[in-house]
Design a protein around this motif. Structure first.
Motif, PDB file in Angstrom:
ATOM      1  N   TRP A   1      -5.469  -7.120  -9.175  1.00  0.00           N
ATOM      2  CA  TRP A   1      -6.060  -6.484  -7.804  1.00  0.00           C
ATOM      3  C   TRP A   1      -4.779  -6.951  -6.961  1.00  0.00           C
ATOM      4  CZ3 TRP A   1      -8.986  -3.261  -5.613  1.00  0.00           C
ATOM      5  CH2 TRP A   1      -9.264  -3.314  -4.250  1.00  0.00           C
ATOM      6  N   CYS A   2      -4.533  -6.370  -5.967  1.00  0.00           N
ATOM      7  CA  CYS A   2      -3.549  -6.760  -4.866  1.00  0.00           C
ATOM      8  C   CYS A   2      -4.432  -6.844  -3.445  1.00  0.00           C
ATOM      9  CB  CYS A   2      -2.349  -5.833  -4.442  1.00  0.00           C
ATOM     10  SG  CYS A   2      -1.451  -6.398  -3.143  1.00  0.00           S
ATOM     11  N   SER A   3      -4.728  -8.124  -3.135  1.00  0.00           N
ATOM     12  CA  SER A   3      -5.714  -8.102  -2.052  1.00  0.00           C
ATOM     13  C   SER A   3      -5.156  -7.914  -0.642  1.00  0.00           C
ATOM     14  CB  SER A   3      -6.128  -9.807  -1.748  1.00  0.00           C
ATOM     15  OG  SER A   3      -4.954 -10.735  -1.969  1.00  0.00           O
ATOM     16  N   ASP A   4      -3.791  -7.957  -0.662  1.00  0.00           N
ATOM     17  CA  ASP A   4      -3.050  -7.350   0.697  1.00  0.00           C
ATOM     18  C   ASP A   4      -3.083  -5.839   0.710  1.00  0.00           C
ATOM     19  OD1 ASP A   4      -2.298  -9.891   1.284  1.00  0.00           O
ATOM     20  OD2 ASP A   4      -0.444 -10.005   0.172  1.00  0.00           O
ATOM     21  N   CYS A   5      -2.741  -5.107  -0.324  1.00  0.00           N
ATOM     22  CA  CYS A   5      -2.796  -3.788  -0.321  1.00  0.00           C
ATOM     23  C   CYS A   5      -4.129  -3.075  -0.621  1.00  0.00           C
ATOM     24  CB  CYS A   5      -1.862  -3.199  -1.238  1.00  0.00           C
ATOM     25  SG  CYS A   5      -0.121  -3.882  -0.728  1.00  0.00           S
ATOM     26  N   GLU A   6      -5.080  -4.070  -1.140  1.00  0.00           N
ATOM     27  CA  GLU A   6      -6.529  -3.814  -1.728  1.00  0.00           C
ATOM     28  C   GLU A   6      -6.338  -2.516  -2.612  1.00  0.00           C
ATOM     29  OE1 GLU A   6      -8.838  -2.692   1.758  1.00  0.00           O
ATOM     30  OE2 GLU A   6      -8.889  -4.716   2.653  1.00  0.00           O
ATOM     31  N   LYS A   7      -5.725  -2.693  -3.661  1.00  0.00           N
ATOM     32  CA  LYS A   7      -5.351  -1.803  -4.693  1.00  0.00           C
ATOM     33  C   LYS A   7      -5.336  -2.402  -6.101  1.00  0.00           C
ATOM     34  CE  LYS A   7      -1.838   1.944  -5.747  1.00  0.00           C
ATOM     35  NZ  LYS A   7      -0.585   2.603  -5.231  1.00  0.00           N
ATOM     36  N   GLU A   8      -5.801  -1.724  -7.035  1.00  0.00           N
ATOM     37  CA  GLU A   8      -5.721  -1.959  -8.265  1.00  0.00           C
ATOM     38  C   GLU A   8      -4.713  -1.509  -9.262  1.00  0.00           C
ATOM     39  OE1 GLU A   8      -9.325  -2.737 -11.712  1.00  0.00           O
ATOM     40  OE2 GLU A   8      -9.361  -1.126 -10.257  1.00  0.00           O
ATOM     41  N   PHE A   9      -4.204  -2.448 -10.233  1.00  0.00           N
ATOM     42  CA  PHE A   9      -3.127  -2.035 -11.079  1.00  0.00           C
ATOM     43  C   PHE A   9      -3.546  -2.426 -12.515  1.00  0.00           C
ATOM     44  CE2 PHE A   9      -1.112  -3.032  -6.943  1.00  0.00           C
ATOM     45  CZ  PHE A   9      -0.223  -1.611  -7.004  1.00  0.00           C
ATOM     46  N   LYS A  10      -3.548  -1.474 -13.411  1.00  0.00           N
ATOM     47  CA  LYS A  10      -3.988  -1.923 -14.793  1.00  0.00           C
ATOM     48  C   LYS A  10      -2.999  -2.400 -15.843  1.00  0.00           C
ATOM     49  CE  LYS A  10      -7.722   1.602 -14.811  1.00  0.00           C
ATOM     50  NZ  LYS A  10      -8.177   2.906 -15.269  1.00  0.00           N
ATOM     51  N   ASN A  11      -1.495  -2.349 -15.298  1.00  0.00           N
ATOM     52  CA  ASN A  11      -0.584  -2.702 -15.854  1.00  0.00           C
ATOM     53  C   ASN A  11      -0.003  -3.971 -15.215  1.00  0.00           C
ATOM     54  OD1 ASN A  11       2.402  -2.999 -16.825  1.00  0.00           O
ATOM     55  ND2 ASN A  11       1.630  -1.269 -18.380  1.00  0.00           N
ATOM     56  N   GLU A  12       0.478  -5.092 -15.938  1.00  0.00           N
ATOM     57  CA  GLU A  12       0.802  -6.094 -15.392  1.00  0.00           C
ATOM     58  C   GLU A  12       2.186  -6.079 -14.936  1.00  0.00           C
ATOM     59  OE1 GLU A  12       1.383 -10.979 -16.410  1.00  0.00           O
ATOM     60  OE2 GLU A  12       0.606  -9.592 -17.853  1.00  0.00           O
ATOM     61  N   ASN A  13       3.114  -5.367 -15.537  1.00  0.00           N
ATOM     62  CA  ASN A  13       4.407  -5.139 -15.121  1.00  0.00           C
ATOM     63  C   ASN A  13       4.354  -4.416 -13.760  1.00  0.00           C
ATOM     64  OD1 ASN A  13       5.553  -6.710 -17.102  1.00  0.00           O
ATOM     65  ND2 ASN A  13       5.558  -4.830 -18.710  1.00  0.00           N
ATOM     66  N   VAL A  14       3.706  -3.337 -13.847  1.00  0.00           N
ATOM     67  CA  VAL A  14       3.513  -2.530 -12.461  1.00  0.00           C
ATOM     68  C   VAL A  14       3.042  -3.156 -11.277  1.00  0.00           C
ATOM     69  CG1 VAL A  14       2.553  -0.296 -11.569  1.00  0.00           C
ATOM     70  CG2 VAL A  14       3.240  -0.366 -13.800  1.00  0.00           C
ATOM     71  N   TYR A  15       2.000  -4.131 -11.756  1.00  0.00           N
ATOM     72  CA  TYR A  15       1.844  -5.049 -10.655  1.00  0.00           C
ATOM     73  C   TYR A  15       2.843  -5.856 -10.142  1.00  0.00           C
ATOM     74  CZ  TYR A  15      -0.753  -9.018  -8.267  1.00  0.00           C
ATOM     75  OH  TYR A  15      -0.995 -10.109  -7.522  1.00  0.00           O
ATOM     76  N   LYS A  16       3.801  -6.479 -10.961  1.00  0.00           N
ATOM     77  CA  LYS A  16       4.623  -7.445 -10.605  1.00  0.00           C
ATOM     78  C   LYS A  16       5.787  -6.808  -9.778  1.00  0.00           C
ATOM     79  CE  LYS A  16       3.974 -10.877 -14.167  1.00  0.00           C
ATOM     80  NZ  LYS A  16       4.828 -11.531 -15.409  1.00  0.00           N
ATOM     81  N   ASN A  17       6.214  -5.472 -10.163  1.00  0.00           N
ATOM     82  CA  ASN A  17       6.980  -4.651  -9.662  1.00  0.00           C
ATOM     83  C   ASN A  17       6.447  -4.159  -8.071  1.00  0.00           C
ATOM     84  OD1 ASN A  17       8.911  -4.683 -11.477  1.00  0.00           O
ATOM     85  ND2 ASN A  17       7.896  -2.988 -12.643  1.00  0.00           N
ATOM     86  N   HIS A  18       5.240  -4.073  -7.823  1.00  0.00           N
ATOM     87  CA  HIS A  18       4.607  -3.564  -6.799  1.00  0.00           C
ATOM     88  C   HIS A  18       4.806  -4.949  -5.736  1.00  0.00           C
ATOM     89  CE1 HIS A  18       1.581  -3.005  -3.756  1.00  0.00           C
ATOM     90  NE2 HIS A  18       1.011  -3.701  -3.895  1.00  0.00           N
ATOM     91  N   LEU A  19       4.772  -6.121  -6.396  1.00  0.00           N
ATOM     92  CA  LEU A  19       4.739  -7.291  -5.312  1.00  0.00           C
ATOM     93  C   LEU A  19       6.152  -7.311  -4.253  1.00  0.00           C
ATOM     94  CD1 LEU A  19       3.209  -9.917  -7.473  1.00  0.00           C
ATOM     95  CD2 LEU A  19       2.346  -8.719  -5.548  1.00  0.00           C
ATOM     96  N   THR A  20       7.276  -6.926  -4.788  1.00  0.00           N
ATOM     97  CA  THR A  20       8.497  -6.742  -4.221  1.00  0.00           C
ATOM     98  C   THR A  20       8.957  -5.427  -3.490  1.00  0.00           C
ATOM     99  OG1 THR A  20       9.701  -5.809  -6.475  1.00  0.00           O
ATOM    100  CG2 THR A  20       9.503  -7.961  -6.520  1.00  0.00           C
ATOM    101  N   GLY A  21       7.889  -4.484  -3.707  1.00  0.00           N
ATOM    102  CA  GLY A  21       8.192  -3.125  -2.929  1.00  0.00           C
ATOM    103  C   GLY A  21       7.870  -3.352  -1.376  1.00  0.00           C
ATOM    104  N   LYS A  22       8.399  -2.689  -0.582  1.00  0.00           N
ATOM    105  CA  LYS A  22       8.489  -2.604   0.913  1.00  0.00           C
ATOM    106  C   LYS A  22       7.074  -2.501   1.476  1.00  0.00           C
ATOM    107  CE  LYS A  22      13.473  -0.879   1.540  1.00  0.00           C
ATOM    108  NZ  LYS A  22      14.011   0.049   2.099  1.00  0.00           N
ATOM    109  N   LYS A  23       6.346  -1.706   0.710  1.00  0.00           N
ATOM    110  CA  LYS A  23       4.948  -1.138   1.447  1.00  0.00           C
ATOM    111  C   LYS A  23       4.097  -2.458   1.061  1.00  0.00           C
ATOM    112  CE  LYS A  23       1.182   2.015   0.771  1.00  0.00           C
ATOM    113  NZ  LYS A  23       0.615   3.142  -0.165  1.00  0.00           N
ATOM    114  N   HIS A  24       4.085  -3.435  -0.109  1.00  0.00           N
ATOM    115  CA  HIS A  24       3.560  -4.528  -0.162  1.00  0.00           C
ATOM    116  C   HIS A  24       4.031  -5.682   0.881  1.00  0.00           C
ATOM    117  CE1 HIS A  24       1.452  -7.799  -2.063  1.00  0.00           C
ATOM    118  NE2 HIS A  24       2.583  -8.453  -2.068  1.00  0.00           N
ATOM    119  N   VAL A  25       5.183  -5.782   1.226  1.00  0.00           N
ATOM    120  CA  VAL A  25       5.735  -6.756   1.935  1.00  0.00           C
ATOM    121  C   VAL A  25       5.187  -6.606   3.391  1.00  0.00           C
ATOM    122  CG1 VAL A  25       7.779  -7.936   3.199  1.00  0.00           C
ATOM    123  CG2 VAL A  25       7.775  -7.305   0.458  1.00  0.00           C
ATOM    124  N   ARG A  26       4.925  -5.284   4.043  1.00  0.00           N
ATOM    125  CA  ARG A  26       4.554  -5.072   5.227  1.00  0.00           C
ATOM    126  C   ARG A  26       3.068  -5.376   5.265  1.00  0.00           C
ATOM    127  NH1 ARG A  26       8.013  -0.285   4.808  1.00  0.00           N
ATOM    128  NH2 ARG A  26       6.356   0.959   4.101  1.00  0.00           N
TER     129      ARG A  26
END
Length: 512
Positions: free
Chosen positions: A254-279
């Protein structure tokens, strides 16, 4: 005049007592007349309390006017005082010529339409058509409000009648946190207010203030001991963790900043470096910093106190709804039967029933208008034409013949256990097996405990048959206990435990 006011209040109290006595001597046959009588008596009792309080204040005589008035009447000229008071009365009516004269003899007298006055009964505008003069509950509007609550399951009206006083899972799908909304608070407040209003309208002569005060005391005790169902104290504080929370379905990341759930750990880690997550993270940090700079321990405690107060308000309404639902259990069951009955009727039959109710009201009014006090003692009860000897309905008149045939009320069912009592119709016969008369009859035969209430003796009405079945049940229980005690357990070489019979069979077959 203090003494005249005192005499007037005493007369008023005596007239009120006589009016109550006259109405209690009556025996109305239908529910509407009984409710009218009870509400009239309740109004008289309220006026007695008010006049008694006024009389006590007169007797206290805080201003000391009584001794002066008594002295004037005892020492002065009686005729002079009489003409002086007469002149005051004339002067008052000269200044107020249209002031009506209060006639206590006529004020509390039972009036009839034939006396030339248009009379409005106390219950004319008190009940809805669905309530039928207080016989049934009308929860249709509250049912619609219930269906509009967020996250609620769809229930038809009959299901709602069975579960409107259930506020815990699984019958109530709304969680505790979601109950703190204004919509839910309004719903339970309206439900509690309606049930309380219904009780006040249908039972005006009972001490309802004492009843509701008892409910409040019970709730206070339960709230202090945290025993209110569904509202015990909980530790709602959550530890602040920098790691991602497992929310949503509870299975992924679960990404508390984006309030979004990821079922795959690799997808979650890649999401953390994305612009949308940073903003989203920067925006949340900025908002959190502003909030944290203002918030203090005092404001957090105040917020918790406000939440607890709101929980207490909602819990009090739910507690009162439960108590009132138990208090109105008979009306609740009658409402369910009435709704089922109306669902099986056509529109034409409903209209005919409604016309019959209006016709009965008109007939009752006409019958009341033809009565006079002079012959009220000598007249007898009105004769009802009932050649088929049909059962009487709630209004004292025979039920329709089609309803008589529909419920099979012409079939007699006798129960020897109940002392050869005869039940008319299959429905009454099936219902009596769980009633006090039948259960008491079984107890007199020595049939008690689980055997009497488990449905084993349903449809059994003979004493010999019931005793035979009870002996058989006791014998089977005894044999079962003896059998269980006499079972010998055997153990094989591998440590498997089994009954002796099975052990010997397996040994004969060469398996062991």
């Amino acid at each position: 005049m203090i003494i005249e006011d005192q005499r007037f209040v005493h007369e008023d109290l005596e007239r009120l007592e006589q009016a109550i006595s006259d109405r209690l001597a009556e025996d109305p046959r239908n529910i509407k007349d009984r409710l009218n009588r009870d509400h009239q008596i309740a109004g008289f009792l309220t006026r007695i309390q008010e006049q008694s309080q006024r009389l006590l204040e007169i007797y206290k005589d805080a201003e000391g006017l009584r001794p002066k008035e008594v002295q004037v009447l005892s020492t002065g000229d009686p005729m002079e005082q009489f003409y002086k008071q007469l002149e005051e009365v004339k002067d008052f009516h000269r200044r107020y010529p249209n002031e009506p004269i209060e006639n206590l003899e006529r004020a509390y007298k039972r009036r009839h339409p034939g006396e030339g006055e248009v009379l409005m009964s106390e219950t004319d505008n008190m009940f809805t058509g669905e309530e039928s003069n207080g016989r049934f509950l009308d929860l249709t509007t509250l049912h619609e409000d219930y269906l509009n609550l967020p996250g609620i399951k769809r229930l038809n009206y009959l299901q709602y009648l069975d579960s409107f006083d259930a506020f815990e899972p699984p019958r109530m799908p709304i969680k505790r946190a979601n109950k703190l909304s204004d919509t839910y608070l309004k719903y339970v407040r309206d439900l509690s207010s309606y049930l309380e209003s219904f009780v006040r309208r249908t039972k005006p002569l009972q001490d309802l203030d004492k009843l509701f005060t008892g409910f409040d005391r019970e709730f206070e005790t339960a709230w202090k001991s945290d025993s209110v169902p569904g509202w015990g104290k909980e530790d709602t504080a959550e530890p602040v963790v920098n790691e991602p929370k497992t929310e949503g379905t509870g299975e992924g990341f679960w990404c508390s900043d984006c309030e979004k759930e990821f079922k795959n750990e690799n997808v979650y880690k890649n999401h953390l470096t994305g612009k949308k997550h940073v903003r989203a993270a920067e925006a949340k940090r900025a908002g959190g910093a502003g909030t944290n700079s203002v918030s203090t321990n005092g404001t957090v405690a105040s917020s918790n106190n406000l939440t607890r107060l709101k929980e207490r308000a909602i819990a009090s309404h739910e507690f009162r709804v439960r108590r009132l639902a138990d208090y109105l259990d008979n009306e609740r069951s009658n409402t369910r039967v009435n709704v089922e009955r109306k669902q099986g009727m056509t529109e034409r039959e409903r209209q005919q029933e409604l016309d019959a109710l209006f016709a009965e009201d008109d007939a009752a009014a006409a019958a009341g208008g033809g009565k006079h006090d002079s012959d009220s003692d000598s007249e007898g009860e009105e004769k009802i034409y009932n050649p088929l000897k049909l059962p009487l309905a709630w209004d004292g008149k025979p039920i329709p013949y089609w309803l008589y045939k529909l419920h099979g009320l012409g079939v007699e069912f006798s129960c020897e256990i109940c002392g050869n009592f005869v039940y008319m119709g299959r429905r009454a016969f099936d219902k009596h097996f769980s009633e006090a008369r039948h259960v008491y009859g079984l107890k007199c035969l020595g049939i008690t405990g689980a055997g009497a209430g488990a449905g084993l003796f349903r449809e059994i009405t003979g004493i010999d048959e019931a005793l035979g079945l009870w002996e058989k049940i006791k014998k089977e229980r005894k044999d079962k206990e003896v059998k269980e005690d006499s079972i010998v357990q055997m153990e094989d070489g591998e440590g498997n435990v089994m009954p002796e019979r099975i052990y010997l069979d397996l040994q004969k077959q060469g398996i062991l």
